[in-house]
Structure formats: C-alpha cells, structure tokens
Design a protein around this motif. Sequence first.
Motif, PDB file in Angstrom:
ATOM      1  N   LEU A  75      -7.647  12.567 -13.512  1.00  0.00           N
ATOM      2  CA  LEU A  75      -6.402  11.818 -13.632  1.00  0.00           C
ATOM      3  C   LEU A  75      -5.548  12.468 -14.716  1.00  0.00           C
ATOM      4  CD1 LEU A  75      -4.781   9.160 -12.865  1.00  0.00           C
ATOM      5  CD2 LEU A  75      -5.770   8.208 -14.955  1.00  0.00           C
ATOM      6  N   ASP A  76      -4.396  12.953 -14.321  1.00  0.00           N
ATOM      7  CA  ASP A  76      -3.396  13.404 -15.277  1.00  0.00           C
ATOM      8  C   ASP A  76      -2.050  12.821 -14.859  1.00  0.00           C
ATOM      9  OD1 ASP A  76      -2.804  14.902 -13.051  1.00  0.00           O
ATOM     10  OD2 ASP A  76      -2.919  16.848 -14.027  1.00  0.00           O
ATOM     11  N   ARG A  77      -0.995  13.233 -15.506  1.00  0.00           N
ATOM     12  CA  ARG A  77       0.311  12.651 -15.207  1.00  0.00           C
ATOM     13  C   ARG A  77       0.733  12.905 -13.759  1.00  0.00           C
ATOM     14  NH1 ARG A  77       1.684  13.984 -20.830  1.00  0.00           N
ATOM     15  NH2 ARG A  77       2.431  12.090 -21.868  1.00  0.00           N
ATOM     16  N   LEU A  78       0.463  14.105 -13.247  1.00  0.00           N
ATOM     17  CA  LEU A  78       0.881  14.425 -11.882  1.00  0.00           C
ATOM     18  C   LEU A  78       0.129  13.587 -10.857  1.00  0.00           C
ATOM     19  CD1 LEU A  78       2.484  16.106  -9.886  1.00  0.00           C
ATOM     20  CD2 LEU A  78       0.694  17.860 -10.025  1.00  0.00           C
ATOM     21  N   SER A  79      -1.195  13.532 -10.959  1.00  0.00           N
ATOM     22  CA  SER A  79      -1.963  12.757  -9.983  1.00  0.00           C
ATOM     23  C   SER A  79      -1.621  11.275 -10.067  1.00  0.00           C
ATOM     24  CB  SER A  79      -3.464  12.974 -10.196  1.00  0.00           C
ATOM     25  OG  SER A  79      -3.857  12.641 -11.512  1.00  0.00           O
ATOM     26  N   ALA A  80      -1.386  10.764 -11.265  1.00  0.00           N
ATOM     27  CA  ALA A  80      -1.015   9.351 -11.408  1.00  0.00           C
ATOM     28  C   ALA A  80       0.335   9.074 -10.757  1.00  0.00           C
ATOM     29  CB  ALA A  80      -0.982   8.961 -12.883  1.00  0.00           C
ATOM     30  N   LEU A  81       1.289   9.987 -10.915  1.00  0.00           N
ATOM     31  CA  LEU A  81       2.589   9.817 -10.279  1.00  0.00           C
ATOM     32  C   LEU A  81       2.463   9.802  -8.765  1.00  0.00           C
ATOM     33  CD1 LEU A  81       5.710   9.733 -10.510  1.00  0.00           C
ATOM     34  CD2 LEU A  81       5.664  12.242 -10.487  1.00  0.00           C
ATOM     35  N   MET A  82       1.652  10.707  -8.219  1.00  0.00           N
ATOM     36  CA  MET A  82       1.483  10.766  -6.768  1.00  0.00           C
ATOM     37  C   MET A  82       0.774   9.521  -6.245  1.00  0.00           C
ATOM     38  SD  MET A  82       3.046  13.521  -6.249  1.00  0.00           S
ATOM     39  CE  MET A  82       2.848  13.484  -4.481  1.00  0.00           C
ATOM     40  N   LEU A  83      -0.210   9.015  -6.977  1.00  0.00           N
ATOM     41  CA  LEU A  83      -0.900   7.793  -6.565  1.00  0.00           C
ATOM     42  C   LEU A  83       0.067   6.609  -6.498  1.00  0.00           C
ATOM     43  CD1 LEU A  83      -4.208   7.977  -8.652  1.00  0.00           C
ATOM     44  CD2 LEU A  83      -3.964   8.359  -6.197  1.00  0.00           C
ATOM     45  N   THR A  84       0.909   6.482  -7.505  1.00  0.00           N
ATOM     46  CA  THR A  84       1.838   5.353  -7.546  1.00  0.00           C
ATOM     47  C   THR A  84       2.874   5.462  -6.439  1.00  0.00           C
ATOM     48  OG1 THR A  84       1.543   5.266  -9.948  1.00  0.00           O
ATOM     49  CG2 THR A  84       3.411   4.068  -9.037  1.00  0.00           C
ATOM     50  N   LEU A  85       3.406   6.645  -6.225  1.00  0.00           N
ATOM     51  CA  LEU A  85       4.395   6.840  -5.170  1.00  0.00           C
ATOM     52  C   LEU A  85       3.786   6.550  -3.799  1.00  0.00           C
ATOM     53  CD1 LEU A  85       7.266   7.808  -4.458  1.00  0.00           C
ATOM     54  CD2 LEU A  85       6.351  10.150  -4.379  1.00  0.00           C
ATOM     55  N   THR A  86       2.573   7.027  -3.572  1.00  0.00           N
ATOM     56  CA  THR A  86       1.904   6.791  -2.287  1.00  0.00           C
ATOM     57  C   THR A  86       1.652   5.310  -2.062  1.00  0.00           C
ATOM     58  OG1 THR A  86       0.826   8.953  -2.416  1.00  0.00           O
ATOM     59  CG2 THR A  86      -0.150   7.331  -0.934  1.00  0.00           C
ATOM     60  N   ALA A  87       1.145   4.623  -3.069  1.00  0.00           N
ATOM     61  CA  ALA A  87       0.843   3.200  -2.913  1.00  0.00           C
ATOM     62  C   ALA A  87       2.108   2.383  -2.683  1.00  0.00           C
ATOM     63  CB  ALA A  87       0.097   2.696  -4.144  1.00  0.00           C
ATOM     64  N   GLY A  88       3.209   2.732  -3.371  1.00  0.00           N
ATOM     65  CA  GLY A  88       4.455   2.003  -3.180  1.00  0.00           C
ATOM     66  C   GLY A  88       5.008   2.162  -1.777  1.00  0.00           C
ATOM     67  N   VAL A  89       5.039   3.395  -1.281  1.00  0.00           N
ATOM     68  CA  VAL A  89       5.512   3.629   0.090  1.00  0.00           C
ATOM     69  C   VAL A  89       4.580   2.965   1.093  1.00  0.00           C
ATOM     70  CG1 VAL A  89       5.889   5.425   1.822  1.00  0.00           C
ATOM     71  CG2 VAL A  89       6.711   5.756  -0.503  1.00  0.00           C
ATOM     72  N   ALA A  90       3.274   3.037   0.850  1.00  0.00           N
ATOM     73  CA  ALA A  90       2.306   2.451   1.771  1.00  0.00           C
ATOM     74  C   ALA A  90       2.464   0.938   1.879  1.00  0.00           C
ATOM     75  CB  ALA A  90       0.891   2.801   1.326  1.00  0.00           C
ATOM     76  N   LEU A  91       2.693   0.273   0.759  1.00  0.00           N
ATOM     77  CA  LEU A  91       2.857  -1.186   0.797  1.00  0.00           C
ATOM     78  C   LEU A  91       4.082  -1.566   1.621  1.00  0.00           C
ATOM     79  CD1 LEU A  91       1.946  -3.974  -0.087  1.00  0.00           C
ATOM     80  CD2 LEU A  91       3.289  -3.685  -2.179  1.00  0.00           C
ATOM     81  N   ALA A  92       5.198  -0.872   1.425  1.00  0.00           N
ATOM     82  CA  ALA A  92       6.401  -1.170   2.204  1.00  0.00           C
ATOM     83  C   ALA A  92       6.172  -0.882   3.686  1.00  0.00           C
ATOM     84  CB  ALA A  92       7.575  -0.346   1.677  1.00  0.00           C
ATOM     85  N   ALA A  93       5.526   0.246   4.004  1.00  0.00           N
ATOM     86  CA  ALA A  93       5.268   0.583   5.403  1.00  0.00           C
ATOM     87  C   ALA A  93       4.341  -0.435   6.061  1.00  0.00           C
ATOM     88  CB  ALA A  93       4.664   1.986   5.494  1.00  0.00           C
ATOM     89  N   LYS A 250       4.210  15.952   0.926  1.00  0.00           N
ATOM     90  CA  LYS A 250       4.095  16.076  -0.533  1.00  0.00           C
ATOM     91  C   LYS A 250       2.678  16.462  -0.938  1.00  0.00           C
ATOM     92  CE  LYS A 250       8.326  14.704  -0.528  1.00  0.00           C
ATOM     93  NZ  LYS A 250       8.486  14.425   0.913  1.00  0.00           N
ATOM     94  N   VAL A 251       1.685  16.220  -0.060  1.00  0.00           N
ATOM     95  CA  VAL A 251       0.321  16.670  -0.357  1.00  0.00           C
ATOM     96  C   VAL A 251       0.285  18.195  -0.407  1.00  0.00           C
ATOM     97  CG1 VAL A 251      -2.077  16.648   0.409  1.00  0.00           C
ATOM     98  CG2 VAL A 251      -0.671  14.624   0.723  1.00  0.00           C
ATOM     99  N   GLY A 252       0.972  18.839   0.554  1.00  0.00           N
ATOM    100  CA  GLY A 252       1.039  20.290   0.529  1.00  0.00           C
ATOM    101  C   GLY A 252       1.745  20.811  -0.705  1.00  0.00           C
ATOM    102  N   VAL A 253       2.869  20.185  -1.070  1.00  0.00           N
ATOM    103  CA  VAL A 253       3.599  20.593  -2.269  1.00  0.00           C
ATOM    104  C   VAL A 253       2.739  20.382  -3.507  1.00  0.00           C
ATOM    105  CG1 VAL A 253       5.628  20.137  -3.694  1.00  0.00           C
ATOM    106  CG2 VAL A 253       5.825  20.098  -1.189  1.00  0.00           C
ATOM    107  N   TYR A 254       2.072  19.230  -3.574  1.00  0.00           N
ATOM    108  CA  TYR A 254       1.184  18.950  -4.712  1.00  0.00           C
ATOM    109  C   TYR A 254       0.096  20.018  -4.835  1.00  0.00           C
ATOM    110  CZ  TYR A 254      -2.779  16.896  -7.178  1.00  0.00           C
ATOM    111  OH  TYR A 254      -3.841  16.691  -8.027  1.00  0.00           O
TER     112      TYR A 254
END
Length: 527
Positions: A75-93, A250-254
């Motif tokens: 867990l670092d800043r990048l992985s935490a940012l991606m986790l939060t973005l994914t969970a937010g989009v997933a909840l709305a979807a 974004k997984v590929g970019v990450y």
Amino acid sequence: MNHWIIAPVVLPLMCGATLVLIGGRAPALAARIGVVATAALLAVAIALLVQADRGGVQAYLVGNWAAPFGISLVLDRLSALMLTLTAGVALAALLYACGGDDRRGPHFHALFQFQLMGLNGAFLTADLFNLFVFFEVLLISSYGLLLHGAGLARLRASLHYVGFNLAGAALFLIAVSLLYGLTGTLNMADMAQRMAHLPADRGLLLQSAALLLLVVFFVKAALLPLYFWLPATYGAACAPAAALFAVMTKVGVYSVLRVSTLIFGEDGGPTAGVAGPWLPALALATIALAAIGALAAQQLRTQIGYLVIGSAGTLLLAVGLAQPDTVAAGLFYMVNSTLVAATLFLLVDRIAYARGQSADTLRAGPFDGSRHRLGVTFLVCAVAAAGMPPLAGFMGKALLLQAAGPTVWGAWTIAVVLAGSLLVMVALARSGSVLFWSPAPATPAPASSSIETGALPPRAGHGLALVLLLAAMLACSLAAGPLSRYTQATAAQLFERQAYLRAVLGAQPVPAAIDVRREMRERGGKP
C-alpha cells in the motif's frame, strides 16, 4: 502488519463466492449484498487512502513469508488512490445496475465482485506473477459482464475482446518467464534491486523481456496501435459494466507507471528508460487518432469509447515524459477522466431510452420529457471531457502542459493536446446539438424502445448513480488543491523507490546474484 491492506481483495472474493451460492434464486438479496459489500469496500479504501497519505509505504506479507519468496501486497499513495477511485466508480455502477440491468442474466453481482477483486489485487500486488493472476481474474469476470444481457453485438465484441486478451495473456507469461529466468525472482522490489547488478551479456534479453511486458500493459491501456478493440467492446457492454470498464484501461496505465519507476527506471541497468524513446510519440499519436475517432463517431457509445482511449493516451504521455511533475499532472487528470467516462456510459443509457428507436445514434430524433435534465448533465460531462474550465479536466491538462513545457517533447505535447481537446470539444458540441437541439418533435419514447435499445425505464438507482458521479466530478474541481498536493506527493514517492524496497524487502538487501532454490535450502524452507 496492517491487515486492512488485504481487505480490498478478500472482501469482494468472499462476497462473490457468497453470491455464486445464492445464484438467481434471490436476486433482491444478491443486489443488497453486492451494494453493501461495495459500500464497505469504499469505506476501507478511503481509510487506506488516509493511511497512505501519511507518507509511509506499507507491505503485507501473506502468511508472514518474507519477500521475495512469499506473496506481498503493498500500500502506497498510488495504490490507495486507485483503490478509492475503483470503489467509488463501482458503487455508482452497481447502484445503476440495481435498476434492472443486473437481472438480465445470471451471476451479474458475483462477476462484478470478482472483477473488483481482480482490479484491487492488481493495484496492490508486489509480484509480477500475481499481477498476471489478478489480470486474469478481472479479465475472466469482464468476459461474463460483457456478455451480460446477450445480443449479437455483445457476442461479436466479446469474441474480439477475448481473442485479443488471450494473446496478451500468452505474451504476459512469456515476458514473466524471461524475467524470472534472467533475474531469478518475480517480486518487483527484489527484481528492481537486482536489475542494475546483472551481467552485461543479459542486456538484450532483459530489454526484450521488458518491452514484451510493456506491450501487454499497452494492450490493457489501449495505446496505439493496440486500441482498436476498445470502442466496440465498451460500446456493446451494458451501461453499468461499461462504467466499471472505464477503470480497466487505468490498470494498464498503472502497471506501466509502476514498472517504469520501480524496475525500469534510472537504476534499471540495461532496462533503464527502455520505453523512453518512443512511448511519448505513441501516446501523442493515440491522443490525435482518438480525437479524430470521436469526431467521426456515428454513435454516442462509440464516441465515449474514443474519449477513453484519448484519456489513456494522455496518461501514458505523462508517464512517458518520465518527470515527477508530468506524472503528478497525469494522476490528477486520471481521476477526473475516469469519473467522466463512467458518468457518460451511464448517461448514454438514459439518452438511448429517452430517444426510443433512435437510441444513441447521432442523428435527429424524438425525445421524451427528460430532454432538458439529460441535456444539462451531458453539458457538464462534455465540459469536463473536453478539458474546459472551470472543471478538473482543464486543471489536469493545464498542469500537464506546464510540466511538459521544459522537456524535449514540450512543443509536440502542447500542440497535440490542445488540438485534440479542440477536436473533442467540436465532437461533443456536435453530439449535443444533434441529440438535444434537433428540430424533431419531443414525443414520448415508444413502448418498444426498451427492447430496441436495451435501455430500461428510469428507476431511482439510475438517478442516484448519476448524482453521485457528478458530485464526485464537481468535488475534484472544488478540492483541486488538496488533490493536486496528493498527486504531487504520489509522484515523488514513485520516483523515490527506496521506501518501497525497504517496505517489501526489509532493511537487509537481497544479493543481486542469487539462486532461489539454494537460498530456500539455506533458510530451511522457512520464512
């Protein structure tokens, strides 16, 4: 160890397994379980984001087996940012899917959770082989989600998508096997530490393996010339699945960003800057052709697919320029572009229902009474997607142009990004004019429209999902200062890789030349 680090993988895994057992016998219960689990995932991701923002890199050693022999999550800043973005989009979807899309086929909620498991695992893993495993988990789930609801267009798109990604998986295994054979490890931190100390006669093979691995990630990120599968695939998926797919590129970019800074960076020996000479050029070409594709699109879904490609090209340009400021600007832009793409994929479903048989084709047609409400929503999304002020898309591109100016690609970056933004603005303006300002009479959509277009009548979940995503987009603009500071700290952490190496490997460095079986025997087979 902080055991919450593994929760984003375990939570959707357990939820998905439970939903498989429930099957289609209790669809309402399955929907409730999926929404509650995804909301809990978002809460965990936000808590991890707060922890990561304190500056430290935290490693989770599964089974307490020391790296590089055990499975490591980081867990670092990048992985935490991606986790939060994914969970937010997933909840709305998922809230949108509960309006009826989830009942069009079996196991939607289980597949949705397994895809979240694959996405989260890919963002957290510190091991290349486990990255491959999580890639396959999210891809297999995406195959099912793409086919959800059936239909000839989805079947045709899925065949192309599956074939393309199976070829990518084969290349991934070859690249991983080459890197393991040459370095003796698959742990990314361990590989990064050894890379500079490998014999010079392995240089060409190492570069070949590194480039092969990057090609696989470029397939996922939809970089030219590997992006042709994306518009049709994302356009054919049901709206909530397409919204979640907005995270997949974004997984590929990450992955490119992670290996470029950690393994193939300045201390990468023969692989140092292996993609540097040509990645910015390909990214710029991707931006240009994506803008032309958006301008030429005849359907709104296809147009949104090209917008996703253009955003991926912008992100890979930021990565390819290999400067902390460009990476920080790219990460800032990524948050906004992902939210915009997810919102547009959900919005186009509402537009398709409101227009009846005209669906999302970019030609004049009838529109029901929701014309003005959907038109305003489309306008906000178009402003954000084109990178116009005052929304965060403009800020992200402005930061990128400012950071790229002093580089050798500065002039090309400014010209292509501005020209691409202009073409996207023209394309979206034309779409908005045709859809919402056409002279066709505003008549109610015919009853057959839900069958013709695949869109369902409005439900409470549809509106709630769109409101949440719009609120998140506006929050990115209002909180641009804190978000920019976070992305700058993230970029600095990525380019200062020692904290990552210490978190995974501990204080004692692992020798560069090592025989894995011999070291295991010396350790007595114990962690």
